[in-house]
Scaffold this active site. Structure first.
Site, PDB file in Angstrom:
ATOM      1  N   GLU A 251      43.200 -39.879  38.588  1.00 42.22           N
ATOM      2  CA  GLU A 251      42.441 -40.623  39.799  1.00 42.22           C
ATOM      3  C   GLU A 251      42.198 -39.112  40.452  1.00 42.22           C
ATOM      4  O   GLU A 251      42.636 -38.254  40.348  1.00 42.22           O
ATOM      5  CB  GLU A 251      43.325 -41.146  40.765  1.00 42.22           C
ATOM      6  CG  GLU A 251      43.800 -42.326  40.159  1.00 42.22           C
ATOM      7  CD  GLU A 251      45.084 -42.907  40.634  1.00 42.22           C
ATOM      8  OE1 GLU A 251      45.343 -42.464  41.961  1.00 42.22           O
ATOM      9  OE2 GLU A 251      45.715 -43.972  40.265  1.00 42.22           O
ATOM     10  N   LYS A 253      41.575 -36.941  43.634  1.00 38.89           N
ATOM     11  CA  LYS A 253      42.756 -36.586  44.898  1.00 38.89           C
ATOM     12  C   LYS A 253      41.821 -36.534  45.882  1.00 38.89           C
ATOM     13  O   LYS A 253      40.927 -35.784  46.292  1.00 38.89           O
ATOM     14  CB  LYS A 253      43.383 -35.330  44.604  1.00 38.89           C
ATOM     15  CG  LYS A 253      44.363 -34.958  45.717  1.00 38.89           C
ATOM     16  CD  LYS A 253      45.089 -33.653  45.376  1.00 38.89           C
ATOM     17  CE  LYS A 253      46.226 -33.819  46.693  1.00 38.89           C
ATOM     18  NZ  LYS A 253      45.930 -33.841  47.720  1.00 38.89           N
ATOM     19  N   GLU A 301      44.383 -44.003  50.122  1.00 36.46           N
ATOM     20  CA  GLU A 301      44.045 -42.978  50.924  1.00 36.46           C
ATOM     21  C   GLU A 301      42.825 -43.260  51.638  1.00 36.46           C
ATOM     22  O   GLU A 301      41.762 -43.761  51.030  1.00 36.46           O
ATOM     23  CB  GLU A 301      43.734 -41.680  50.193  1.00 36.46           C
ATOM     24  CG  GLU A 301      43.534 -40.249  50.842  1.00 36.46           C
ATOM     25  CD  GLU A 301      44.579 -39.289  50.866  1.00 36.46           C
ATOM     26  OE1 GLU A 301      45.816 -39.864  50.546  1.00 36.46           O
ATOM     27  OE2 GLU A 301      44.500 -38.144  51.548  1.00 36.46           O
ATOM     28  N   PHE A 339      45.167 -47.002  45.486  1.00 31.55           N
ATOM     29  CA  PHE A 339      45.857 -46.575  44.204  1.00 31.55           C
ATOM     30  C   PHE A 339      47.072 -47.302  43.737  1.00 31.55           C
ATOM     31  O   PHE A 339      47.387 -46.813  42.890  1.00 31.55           O
ATOM     32  CB  PHE A 339      45.626 -45.146  44.085  1.00 31.55           C
ATOM     33  CG  PHE A 339      46.256 -44.327  45.261  1.00 31.55           C
ATOM     34  CD1 PHE A 339      47.527 -44.159  45.410  1.00 31.55           C
ATOM     35  CD2 PHE A 339      45.451 -43.593  45.981  1.00 31.55           C
ATOM     36  CE1 PHE A 339      48.089 -43.551  46.279  1.00 31.55           C
ATOM     37  CE2 PHE A 339      46.160 -42.729  46.878  1.00 31.55           C
ATOM     38  CZ  PHE A 339      47.271 -42.977  47.315  1.00 31.55           C
ATOM     39  N   ARG A 413      59.155 -36.945  44.895  1.00 32.90           N
ATOM     40  CA  ARG A 413      58.328 -36.242  44.451  1.00 32.90           C
ATOM     41  C   ARG A 413      58.834 -35.622  43.174  1.00 32.90           C
ATOM     42  O   ARG A 413      59.633 -34.966  43.033  1.00 32.90           O
ATOM     43  CB  ARG A 413      58.266 -35.073  45.265  1.00 32.90           C
ATOM     44  CG  ARG A 413      56.745 -34.208  44.946  1.00 32.90           C
ATOM     45  CD  ARG A 413      56.917 -32.781  45.754  1.00 32.90           C
ATOM     46  NE  ARG A 413      56.906 -32.969  47.248  1.00 32.90           N
ATOM     47  CZ  ARG A 413      55.905 -32.964  47.850  1.00 32.90           C
ATOM     48  NH1 ARG A 413      54.597 -33.423  47.060  1.00 32.90           N
ATOM     49  NH2 ARG A 413      55.608 -33.252  49.036  1.00 32.90           N
ATOM     50  N   LYS A 419      49.889 -33.200  40.735  1.00 32.91           N
ATOM     51  CA  LYS A 419      48.493 -33.123  41.379  1.00 32.91           C
ATOM     52  C   LYS A 419      48.059 -31.589  41.112  1.00 32.91           C
ATOM     53  O   LYS A 419      48.781 -30.745  40.954  1.00 32.91           O
ATOM     54  CB  LYS A 419      48.711 -33.104  43.083  1.00 32.91           C
ATOM     55  CG  LYS A 419      49.639 -32.038  43.734  1.00 32.91           C
ATOM     56  CD  LYS A 419      49.622 -32.183  45.188  1.00 32.91           C
ATOM     57  CE  LYS A 419      50.793 -31.255  45.753  1.00 32.91           C
ATOM     58  NZ  LYS A 419      51.278 -31.579  47.115  1.00 32.91           N
TER      59      LYS A 419
HETATM   60  P1  AMP Z   1      49.218 -32.959  49.383  1.00 29.86           P
HETATM   61  O1  AMP Z   1      48.718 -33.159  50.793  1.00 29.86           O
HETATM   62  O2  AMP Z   1      48.730 -31.339  49.049  1.00 29.86           O
HETATM   63  O3  AMP Z   1      50.668 -32.583  49.803  1.00 29.86           O
HETATM   64  O4  AMP Z   1      48.637 -33.888  48.335  1.00 29.86           O
HETATM   65  C1  AMP Z   1      49.480 -35.249  48.269  1.00 29.86           C
HETATM   66  C2  AMP Z   1      48.570 -35.999  48.843  1.00 29.86           C
HETATM   67  O5  AMP Z   1      47.423 -36.418  48.099  1.00 29.86           O
HETATM   68  C3  AMP Z   1      49.232 -37.559  48.938  1.00 29.86           C
HETATM   69  O6  AMP Z   1      50.264 -37.455  49.970  1.00 29.86           O
HETATM   70  C4  AMP Z   1      48.121 -38.455  49.105  1.00 29.86           C
HETATM   71  O7  AMP Z   1      47.751 -38.516  50.810  1.00 29.86           O
HETATM   72  C5  AMP Z   1      46.925 -37.686  48.631  1.00 29.86           C
HETATM   73  N1  AMP Z   1      46.159 -38.445  47.632  1.00 29.86           N
HETATM   74  C6  AMP Z   1      44.917 -38.243  47.563  1.00 29.86           C
HETATM   75  N2  AMP Z   1      44.407 -38.951  46.602  1.00 29.86           N
HETATM   76  C7  AMP Z   1      45.636 -39.438  45.770  1.00 29.86           C
HETATM   77  C8  AMP Z   1      45.854 -40.449  44.539  1.00 29.86           C
HETATM   78  N3  AMP Z   1      44.873 -40.869  44.033  1.00 29.86           N
HETATM   79  N4  AMP Z   1      46.863 -40.696  44.246  1.00 29.86           N
HETATM   80  C9  AMP Z   1      47.875 -40.441  45.302  1.00 29.86           C
HETATM   81  N5  AMP Z   1      47.683 -39.578  46.465  1.00 29.86           N
HETATM   82  C10 AMP Z   1      46.681 -39.124  46.406  1.00 29.86           C
END
Ligand code: AMP
Length: 575
Positions: A251, A253, A301, A339, A413, A419
């Site tokens: 997906e 991000k 999101e 999602f 996690r 990611k």
């Molecule tokens: P980070 O903010 O770098 O810790 O990245 C994790 C965050 O990415 C998650 O908490 C979500 O808010 C966001 N996110 C964005 N797109 C997605 C997706 N397709 N699936 C899961 N999380 C996502």
């Protein structure tokens, strides 16, 4: 309150995990159901259960004012005690050994009375509330003995610092009531309230724990990976299994605000990653969310979005800061990219494989402002490289890559979700000090020193001067002034609460910072209101990026955004 304070003191006095669990289990067994519920919440270092929605809103200065009043001490006493202990709880214990204001008829503090006072504090808002809060704090300090005061303050400031993580408390609950740890964990994942879980455990009713509409629970999170190839590596030690995957769900991000939407046919609520309700901030999503299905919980999101592309996150942030978003609705339109689906029409579907959950999500009546996240299947690292570029072209941050068979594990996690972010590495850090700027910034606290986490301590790693707007600097300056813990004139040590995402060009070895590392050209990318200080990056993450940058210099594959660990931060233990 005294037995709780004693058990916390005993837990902090031992490094043996088994001993901590034994101490806690024996204490939990001694409580009534009502007390058990409250004590477990306090043991996690919070005044209310996660997702409860209430907050005490008692600031550092109200605590300090009440404390000085009851102890008959001066600000100079407080400063010097803070410099010795570095923790307001210990300061309270020290200053209250020479209390000048004691009630005529002291009321012993029970868990129930403290709980009532906390409820009152949370309910008081608006005009006159500071006075009410001050009075309530005074009465707490008047009736508390020094040890009780130490832990009361730590609960009020949500900063327990006794090496007691929620996982350990889950083990103590399992031990106290002879239940399996897996059953306790599972129930806690579903209801996000360890106190309620403890009561179920005592009565052998853990199996009854279910997701509850309008009771938000923790989000499943993704582990960072460095390169597309890593996504196809086997996962070691994951209870959900992990041979090398043949196919992965991929997906975009999205760079927005994580959202959990709950709907029961009448009431609609949207919760943020910090489990706060944010429903009024996004009125234009309400209609489409209400039309989606009868009853559901979904995960997604919310992104600022126009003409098929993401608008920079800073604009969404502007909207979030407004109490009334109406003026900015046209300027910064939003979309919810869903999602995951976790509950639908009476059924919890967390344990259904992700590919099936997504199929069920697609079958809902998705509307104009609520769309399914862009999701495709990848079978090779090359697929991921192509998808990464496409996602970046749409203005998104990168990819989230998920194993199709994965269950939804709240709060987890792991490598079931991964990611892959943008090429430039960033770190989430917490501000520990703020300093007056120069030139046109002479009147504001624009230069910040920030730290990463190193176990239970904070390790400063750099200083940043740029990246924030004047408005952001002004509002942070106000916050820093209100949350200064030690005032050294130009430099103020502040409560370690503000999380920033900082970008940089490289990490270097540096004897100047106690962390042993420094960031080259750090700049603030954004304020991370959605993250708490226990979610910041760790020194291990920094070491990992440092090692990685050496080996991949000149490479073109996407680089790491480091992972985050959990655990409470202690201001006194800034190295
Ligand atoms: P980070 O903010 O770098 O810790 O990245 C994790 C965050 O990415 C998650 O908490 C979500 O808010 C966001 N996110 C964005 N797109 C997605 C997706 N397709 N699936 C899961 N999380 C996502």
């Amino acid at each position: 309150m005294r037995p709780l304070a004693e058990v916390l003191e005993a837990v902090s006095g031992t490094t043996s995990k088994l001993q901590k669990i034994d101490l806690l289990a024996a204490y939990l067994q001694s409580l009534s159901d009502g007390e058990l519920q409250i004590a477990c919440t306090y043991l996690t270092g919070s005044p209310f259960p996660a997702g409860d929605g209430r907050a005490l809103n008692v600031g550092w200065s109200a605590i300090a004012d009440a404390l000085l009043d009851v102890a008959g001490a001066s600000w100079a006493d407080l400063d010097s005690s803070y410099l010795t202990h570095g923790d307001l709880g210990s300061v309270a214990a020290e200053l209250l050994t020479r209390k000048v204001r004691a009630p005529l008829f002291p009321t012993p503090l029970t868990l129930t009375t403290v709980n009532e006072i906390f409820s009152r504090l949370a309910a008081s808002a608006g005009k006159g509330s500071r006075q009410i809060k001050l009075e309530a704090m005074r009465s707490l300090f008047e009736n508390a003995d020094p040890l009780e005061a130490k832990y009361l303050v730590r609960i009020i400031t949500s900063d327990m610092r006794v090496g007691l993580k929620e996982g350990l408390l889950e083990e103590a609950v399992a031990k106290a009531f002879g239940r399996s740890l897996d059953d306790v964990r599972r129930a806690n994942m579903l209801i996000s309230d360890i106190g309620a879980v403890a009561v179920l455990a005592r009565h052998g009713r853990l199996g009854e724990a279910r997701l509850q509409l309008f009771r938000p629970f923790r989000f499943m999170l993704a582990d960072p990976i460095f390169t597309p190839a890593e996504a196809f590596e086997p996962v070691r030690g994951d209870s959900d299994g992990g041979g090398p995957p043949e196919a992965l769900l991929v997906e975009d991000k999205y760079d927005g605000v994580r959202a959990q939407a709950h709907y029961d046919g009448t009431r609609l609520a949207i919760f943020s990653r910090t489990l706060d309700e944010i429903t009024p901030s996004f009125p234009e999503l309400h209609g489409d969310l209400r039309a989606l299905a009868g009853r559901y919980i979904l995960d997604g999101e919310i992104v600022a979005w126009r003409d098929g592309r993401a608008i920079p996150f800073t604009q969404l942030q502007q909207r979030l800061r407004r109490k009334d978003p109406s003026e900015l609705i046209a300027e910064v339109p939003v979309m919810l990219f869903a999602f995951d689906l976790l509950h639908v029409d009476g059924e919890d579907v967390l344990d259904v494989p992700l590919a099936d959950r997504q199929r069920r999500l697609r079958a809902l009546r998705l509307g104009a402002s609520v769309q399914q996240a862009n999701s495709t299947v990848a079978t090779t690292p090359q697929d991921l490289e192509v998808r990464f570029r496409e996602a970046r072209d749409r203005g998104n941050e990168g990819l989230v890559i998920k194993r199709p068979e994965s269950r939804y594990q709240p709060g987890k996690r792991g490598r079931q979700w991964m990611k892959l972010k943008e090429e430039l590495a960033t770190l989430d850090v917490v501000v520990v000090a703020a300093e007056q700027g120069h030139g046109k910034r002479a009147g504001v606290l624009s230069d910040v020193t920030f730290a990463v986490r190193n176990g239970e301590t904070l390790a400063p790693i750099g200083k940043a001067y740029s990246g924030l707007t004047d408005a952001e600097i002004a509002s942070l300056t106000e916050w820093f002034r209100a949350h200064t813990v030690v005032d050294r004139g130009r430099v103020k040590l502040v409560e370690p609460k503000i999380v920033l995402e900082v970008a940089f060009d490289a990490i270097t070895r540096s004897p100047r910072h106690p962390s042993g590392y420094a960031l080259r050209f750090p700049r603030i990318k954004r304020i991370r209101d959605d993250k708490t200080p226990d979610e910041i990056n760790t020194l291990e993450d920094v070491a990992r990026i440092y090692e990685h940058q050496g080996s991949s210099r000149g490479g073109s594959s996407p680089k790491l955004i480091a992972s985050r660990g959990r655990g409470q931060i202690k201001h006194d233990q800034i190295q």
